[in-house]
Design a protein around this motif. Structure first.
Motif, PDB file in Angstrom:
ATOM      1  N   ALA A  49       4.133  57.979  42.339  1.00 23.62           N
ATOM      2  CA  ALA A  49       5.379  57.455  42.069  1.00 23.62           C
ATOM      3  C   ALA A  49       6.303  58.101  42.950  1.00 23.62           C
ATOM      4  CB  ALA A  49       6.136  57.910  40.801  1.00 23.62           C
ATOM      5  N   THR A  50       6.153  59.458  43.704  1.00 29.31           N
ATOM      6  CA  THR A  50       6.918  60.050  44.592  1.00 29.31           C
ATOM      7  C   THR A  50       6.957  59.588  45.674  1.00 29.31           C
ATOM      8  OG1 THR A  50       5.334  61.880  45.285  1.00 29.31           O
ATOM      9  CG2 THR A  50       6.901  62.387  43.369  1.00 29.31           C
ATOM     10  N   LEU A  51       5.874  58.757  46.317  1.00 29.78           N
ATOM     11  CA  LEU A  51       5.741  57.961  47.354  1.00 29.78           C
ATOM     12  C   LEU A  51       5.976  56.506  47.665  1.00 29.78           C
ATOM     13  CD1 LEU A  51       2.159  59.404  48.687  1.00 29.78           C
ATOM     14  CD2 LEU A  51       4.559  60.428  49.190  1.00 29.78           C
ATOM     15  N   THR A  52       6.521  56.138  46.280  1.00 31.22           N
ATOM     16  CA  THR A  52       7.072  54.832  46.413  1.00 31.22           C
ATOM     17  C   THR A  52       8.464  54.565  45.828  1.00 31.22           C
ATOM     18  OG1 THR A  52       6.004  54.435  44.222  1.00 31.22           O
ATOM     19  CG2 THR A  52       4.723  53.666  46.099  1.00 31.22           C
ATOM     20  N   THR A  53       8.979  53.498  46.214  1.00 28.02           N
ATOM     21  CA  THR A  53      10.269  53.135  45.680  1.00 28.02           C
ATOM     22  C   THR A  53      10.267  52.375  44.373  1.00 28.02           C
ATOM     23  OG1 THR A  53      10.591  51.207  46.906  1.00 28.02           O
ATOM     24  CG2 THR A  53      11.453  53.069  48.088  1.00 28.02           C
ATOM     25  N   ASP A  84      10.809  49.376  44.020  1.00 26.36           N
ATOM     26  CA  ASP A  84      10.386  47.899  44.486  1.00 26.36           C
ATOM     27  C   ASP A  84       9.051  48.190  44.993  1.00 26.36           C
ATOM     28  OD1 ASP A  84      12.985  46.512  44.157  1.00 26.36           O
ATOM     29  OD2 ASP A  84      13.642  47.289  46.030  1.00 26.36           O
ATOM     30  N   HIS A  85       8.315  49.145  44.770  1.00 24.31           N
ATOM     31  CA  HIS A  85       6.899  49.515  45.077  1.00 24.31           C
ATOM     32  C   HIS A  85       6.852  49.354  46.516  1.00 24.31           C
ATOM     33  CE1 HIS A  85       5.862  48.920  40.937  1.00 24.31           C
ATOM     34  NE2 HIS A  85       6.401  47.849  41.088  1.00 24.31           N
ATOM     35  N   TYR A  86       7.743  49.776  47.372  1.00 18.92           N
ATOM     36  CA  TYR A  86       7.725  50.106  48.899  1.00 18.92           C
ATOM     37  C   TYR A  86       7.170  51.442  49.109  1.00 18.92           C
ATOM     38  CZ  TYR A  86      10.519  45.955  49.181  1.00 18.92           C
ATOM     39  OH  TYR A  86      11.268  44.544  49.007  1.00 18.92           O
ATOM     40  N   PHE A  87       6.216  51.800  50.121  1.00 17.21           N
ATOM     41  CA  PHE A  87       6.021  52.914  50.477  1.00 17.21           C
ATOM     42  C   PHE A  87       7.023  53.918  51.392  1.00 17.21           C
ATOM     43  CE2 PHE A  87       3.760  55.737  53.690  1.00 17.21           C
ATOM     44  CZ  PHE A  87       3.107  56.518  52.821  1.00 17.21           C
ATOM     45  N   LYS A  88       7.569  54.830  50.651  1.00 22.42           N
ATOM     46  CA  LYS A  88       8.620  55.639  51.576  1.00 22.42           C
ATOM     47  C   LYS A  88       8.326  56.988  51.168  1.00 22.42           C
ATOM     48  CE  LYS A  88      13.440  54.976  52.561  1.00 22.42           C
ATOM     49  NZ  LYS A  88      14.309  53.971  52.302  1.00 22.42           N
ATOM     50  N   THR A  89       8.193  57.653  52.372  1.00 25.35           N
ATOM     51  CA  THR A  89       7.917  59.155  52.448  1.00 25.35           C
ATOM     52  C   THR A  89       9.110  59.945  53.149  1.00 25.35           C
ATOM     53  OG1 THR A  89       6.795  59.249  54.359  1.00 25.35           O
ATOM     54  CG2 THR A  89       5.444  59.230  52.247  1.00 25.35           C
ATOM     55  N   TYR A  90       9.348  61.151  52.589  1.00 22.91           N
ATOM     56  CA  TYR A  90      10.395  61.994  53.330  1.00 22.91           C
ATOM     57  C   TYR A  90       9.740  63.221  53.657  1.00 22.91           C
ATOM     58  CZ  TYR A  90      13.985  58.764  51.604  1.00 22.91           C
ATOM     59  OH  TYR A  90      14.801  57.793  51.410  1.00 22.91           O
ATOM     60  N   PRO A  91      10.139  64.023  54.628  1.00 24.31           N
ATOM     61  CA  PRO A  91       9.655  65.340  55.047  1.00 24.31           C
ATOM     62  C   PRO A  91       9.790  66.379  53.971  1.00 24.31           C
ATOM     63  CG  PRO A  91      10.884  64.261  56.992  1.00 24.31           C
ATOM     64  CD  PRO A  91      11.336  63.597  55.777  1.00 24.31           C
ATOM     65  N   ASP A  92      10.784  66.350  53.385  1.00 27.41           N
ATOM     66  CA  ASP A  92      10.992  67.418  52.288  1.00 27.41           C
ATOM     67  C   ASP A  92      10.108  66.986  50.840  1.00 27.41           C
ATOM     68  OD1 ASP A  92      12.765  65.144  51.461  1.00 27.41           O
ATOM     69  OD2 ASP A  92      13.493  66.314  49.880  1.00 27.41           O
ATOM     70  N   GLY A  93       9.422  67.877  50.503  1.00 27.23           N
ATOM     71  CA  GLY A  93       8.704  67.771  49.301  1.00 27.23           C
ATOM     72  C   GLY A  93       7.209  67.149  49.372  1.00 27.23           C
ATOM     73  N   HIS A  94       6.926  66.713  50.732  1.00 27.54           N
ATOM     74  CA  HIS A  94       5.646  66.140  51.289  1.00 27.54           C
ATOM     75  C   HIS A  94       5.250  66.840  52.523  1.00 27.54           C
ATOM     76  CE1 HIS A  94       7.121  62.793  48.935  1.00 27.54           C
ATOM     77  NE2 HIS A  94       6.133  62.998  48.146  1.00 27.54           N
ATOM     78  N   ILE A  95       4.004  67.072  52.800  1.00 28.12           N
ATOM     79  CA  ILE A  95       3.733  67.793  54.153  1.00 28.12           C
ATOM     80  C   ILE A  95       3.414  66.568  55.023  1.00 28.12           C
ATOM     81  CG2 ILE A  95       2.275  69.560  55.223  1.00 28.12           C
ATOM     82  CD1 ILE A  95       1.702  70.668  52.557  1.00 28.12           C
ATOM     83  N   MET A  96       4.452  65.732  55.325  1.00 32.52           N
ATOM     84  CA  MET A  96       4.098  64.489  56.159  1.00 32.52           C
ATOM     85  C   MET A  96       5.636  64.075  56.717  1.00 32.52           C
ATOM     86  SD  MET A  96       3.219  61.512  53.364  1.00 32.52           S
ATOM     87  CE  MET A  96       2.150  62.669  52.149  1.00 32.52           C
ATOM     88  N   ASP A  97       5.399  63.270  57.670  1.00 42.29           N
ATOM     89  CA  ASP A  97       6.787  62.795  58.165  1.00 42.29           C
ATOM     90  C   ASP A  97       7.274  61.632  57.386  1.00 42.29           C
ATOM     91  OD1 ASP A  97       6.261  64.171  60.718  1.00 42.29           O
ATOM     92  OD2 ASP A  97       5.207  62.741  61.428  1.00 42.29           O
ATOM     93  N   GLY A  98       8.563  61.207  57.797  1.00 41.01           N
ATOM     94  CA  GLY A  98       9.190  60.254  57.050  1.00 41.01           C
ATOM     95  C   GLY A  98       8.573  58.631  57.512  1.00 41.01           C
ATOM     96  N   PHE A  99       8.310  58.004  56.557  1.00 37.82           N
ATOM     97  CA  PHE A  99       7.637  56.593  56.816  1.00 37.82           C
ATOM     98  C   PHE A  99       8.062  55.630  55.909  1.00 37.82           C
ATOM     99  CE2 PHE A  99       4.862  57.413  60.376  1.00 37.82           C
ATOM    100  CZ  PHE A  99       4.590  56.480  60.854  1.00 37.82           C
ATOM    101  N   PHE A 100       8.144  54.211  56.299  1.00 38.90           N
ATOM    102  CA  PHE A 100       8.429  53.101  55.154  1.00 38.90           C
ATOM    103  C   PHE A 100       7.227  52.277  55.694  1.00 38.90           C
ATOM    104  CE2 PHE A 100      10.320  49.109  54.364  1.00 38.90           C
ATOM    105  CZ  PHE A 100      10.865  49.291  53.111  1.00 38.90           C
ATOM    106  N   ALA A 101       6.659  51.617  54.491  1.00 42.79           N
ATOM    107  CA  ALA A 101       5.984  50.469  54.644  1.00 42.79           C
ATOM    108  C   ALA A 101       5.881  49.551  53.473  1.00 42.79           C
ATOM    109  CB  ALA A 101       4.409  51.140  54.757  1.00 42.79           C
TER     110      ALA A 101
END
Length: 457
Positions: free
Chosen positions: A424-428, A430-447
Motif C-alpha cells: 500500500a505504501t507504493l500505490t495510490t 487509484d492503484h497507480y504505482f508511486k514511490t518517493y525517496p523518503d520512506g523507501h530506498i529508491m527514487d521517485g517514480f510513477f507508473a
C-alpha cells in the motif's frame, strides 16, 4: 593548474554544468580523462565536492551572502563556484581541515582568476569559517518556505507546490531524503546467476550487501571504493546498475517469454535489458529511441549480459505508425521523457535547471507520446506509462486526460503476482504505482498499467 588536482577538476565540471543544456552526467563524461588521471582518493574528493555543492548550493550561497562585502549578484560565476567549493569542504567534509580548504581555493583562484579575486575569496572564507555558526536560518515555524529553501537548498517554486500538495512535514522529509547520498543499486542478471549467489560474490569483495525489499532482483551495495565497472562480475555480465524503482517498472509491465514487446523510449536500454531478462531471452524486444547515440552502446551491453532478443530501432514515436513495425505489440513500455524531479538524489543539478514551465511543457509532450504509444498495442495488450517524476501534471493528470480521450483503454488492476502493487505504501488510491525517496530506498517514480480493450467476441 594541473589536471590531477581534484578541486580544479570539480570546478571544471561545475562550470560546464552551469549551462542549462549540459547535464551533470554529460559534464562528468566530458571530464572523464581528467577524472581518470586522479588517484582514487582524489577522485572520491572531486565527486563529493561536485555533488555536495549542487545538493547544498542555496545554503552555501546563504553563507556567502552573509560574509561578502560585494553584492551577491555582482560576483563572477567562477569566483562564486570557488567559494562554494571551499565552503562545502569547510562545512560538510570533516576529513578536510578548514585551512586546507581555504588555502587550496586561494591557489585555485590565483591561477583561474586574478590576484584581487584571490584576496576577496580569502577574506570571505576566513570570515565565514570563523563566524558561520553565528548565523540563524529563517524560523521553521514562522517561515517554512524560506527555512526549507535556505537550509535544505531547493528552489522556491518547487517547495511552494510541494507544501501545497504534501504539507510541510512530508515536504521537509522529502527534502532531507533527497539530499542524502543514494545507495548503489544493482540488478542481478538472472540469465546468468541468482541474486543470493551474486550477493555472496559481492561480500567476498568486502562490499556491504543489502537485498532490495520489493524487487526480487535488486541488491544495494555500500563501500565500493572503486568504480562499478571494476567490480568482479561486471565484465562477465552478472549485473547492471539500476535503481529499485526502475526495476519495479519492468516487473509491473510483467512481460512473458515469447511475447513481442516495445520499449518506446529505451534510452540507454536499462529497462529493455531487464524486460529481455524477464522474458528469459525468448520472444522479441524492440528498443526504440529518437536519439540514436543513446542506442549505440546497447549492442555492447546486450553482448555483455548475454541477451539475444533485443533489436534496436531509431524512431520518432510521435511520427511512428504500425507500418514502422512487423505488427502490433503484446506489451508497450513508455518510459516518457520527464522533468526528472524524482531522481534529484542522483542528479542534483536538476534542482537548479528545471522550472514549472518545463513540467508543463513535458506534460503536454507526455500526453501526445502516450496516445502515440497506445496505437501500437494489440487489442487485449498492455501499455505501461512511467516517469521518474512525482509531479501531478506528469502523473495522474496525464492518465486522466488519456482515459478521457481513449475509450479503448482502461486501467489494468488485474496484476496478481506483482508484489510491488500489493504494498500500500507504493500505490495510490487509484492503484497507480508511486514511490518517493523518503520512506523507501529508491527514487521517485510513477507508473500506470493500462489495457487495450479487446472488442472481438
Amino acid at each position: 593548474m594541473k589536471a590531477a588536482d581534484p578541486r580544479h577538476t570539480a570546478l571544471t565540471i561545475l562550470m560546464r554544468c552551469e549551462k542549462k543544456t549540459c547535464t551533470l552526467d554529460k559534464s562528468i563524461d566530458i571530464a572523464q580523462n581528467q577524472l581518470e588521471s586522479l588517484s582514487r582518493q582524489d577522485r572520491n574528493l572531486c565527486n563529493a565536492i561536485v555533488f555536495g555543492v549542487l545538493r547544498h548550493r542555496e545554503y552555501l550561497d546563504f553563507i556567502i551572502k552573509s560574509f561578502s562585502k560585494k553584492p551577491f549578484a555582482n560576483l563572477d560565476i567562477q569566483v562564486l563556484y570557488i567559494l562554494r567549493i571551499a565552503l562545502f569542504q569547510i562545512l560538510f567534509l570533516d576529513r578536510v581541515p578548514a585551512f586546507a580548504a581555504i588555502n587550496t581555493s586561494i591557489e585555485l583562484a590565483k591561477k583561474q582568476t586574478n590576484k584581487g579575486a584571490a584576496g576577496f575569496i580569502n577574506a570571505v572564507l576566513r570570515n565565514a569559517e570563523q563566524n558561520h555558526h553565528t548565523l540563524a536560518l529563517p524560523d521553521l515555524n514562522k517561515n517554512l518556505l524560506a527555512h526549507i529553501c535556505t537550509g535544505h537548498s531547493y528552489p522556491g517554486w518547487l517547495i511552494k507546490r510541494w507544501i501545497r500538495v504534501h504539507g510541510g512535514e512530508k515536504t521537509l522529509a522529502l527534502c532531507q531524503s533527497i539530499n542524502t547520498i543514494p545507495p548503489i543499486t544493482l540488478r542481478v542478471n538472472t540469465l546468468k546467476m541468482k541474486r543470493k549467489v551474486l550477493g555472496a560474490l559481492l561480500e567476498t569483495q568486502n562490499f556491504g550487501v543489502a537485498y532490495t525489499n520489493e524487487s526480487p532482483d535488486g541488491i544495494h551495495i555500500s563501500s565500493p571504493g572503486k568504480p562499478v565497472t571494476q567490480i568482479k562480475g561486471f565484465t562477465q555480465g552478472l549485473f547492471q546498475i539500476q535503481d529499485e524503482a526502475a526495476q519495479l517498472v519492468s516487473q509491473i509491465l510483467d512481460p512473458k517469454p515469447g511475447e513481442i514487446v516495445l520499449d518506446a523510449c529505451a534510452g540507454l536500454g536499462g529497462k529493455a535489458c531487464h524486460i529481455a531478462q524477464l522474458m528469459n531471452n525468448q520472444g522479441r524486444v524492440i528498443a526504440a529511441d529518437l536519439e540514436s547515440h543513446k542506442l549505440d552502446s546497447l549492442g555492447a551491453e546486450t553482448q555483455r549480459l548475454g541477451i539475444e532478443n533485443i533489436r534496436v530501432q531509431q524512431l520518432d514515436l510521435l511520427k511512428a505508425t504500425i507500418k514502422d513495425f512487423d505488427g502490433y505489440f503484446d506489451r508497450v513500455l513508455l518510459d516518457a521523457p520527464c522533468s526528472g524531479l524524482g531522481v534529484m538524489r542522483r542528479n542534483p543539478d536538476t534542482k537548479w535547471k528545471r522550472t514549472l514551465k518545463d513540467v508543463l511543457r513535458l506534460a503536454a509532450q507526455q500526453k501526445k507520446m502516450l496516445n502515440a504509444a497506445a496505437n501500437l498495442v494489440k487489442p487485449g495488450g498492455i501499455l505501461l506509462y512511467a516517469v521518474c517524476s512525482c509531479e501531478p501534471e506528469e502523473n495522474e493528470q496525464v492518465i486522466t486526460a488519456f482515459l478521457q480521450k481513449r475509450k479503448d483503454y482502461s486501467p489494468d488492476n488485474a496484476m496478481e503476482g506483482i508484489s510491488a502493487l500489493s504494498n500500500a505504501t507504493l500505490t495510490t488510491g487509484d492503484h497507480y504505482f508511486k514511490t518517493y525517496p523518503d520512506g523507501h530506498i529508491m527514487d521517485g517514480f510513477f507508473a500506470v498499467r493500462l489495457k487495450r480493450i479487446d472488442k472481438t467476441p
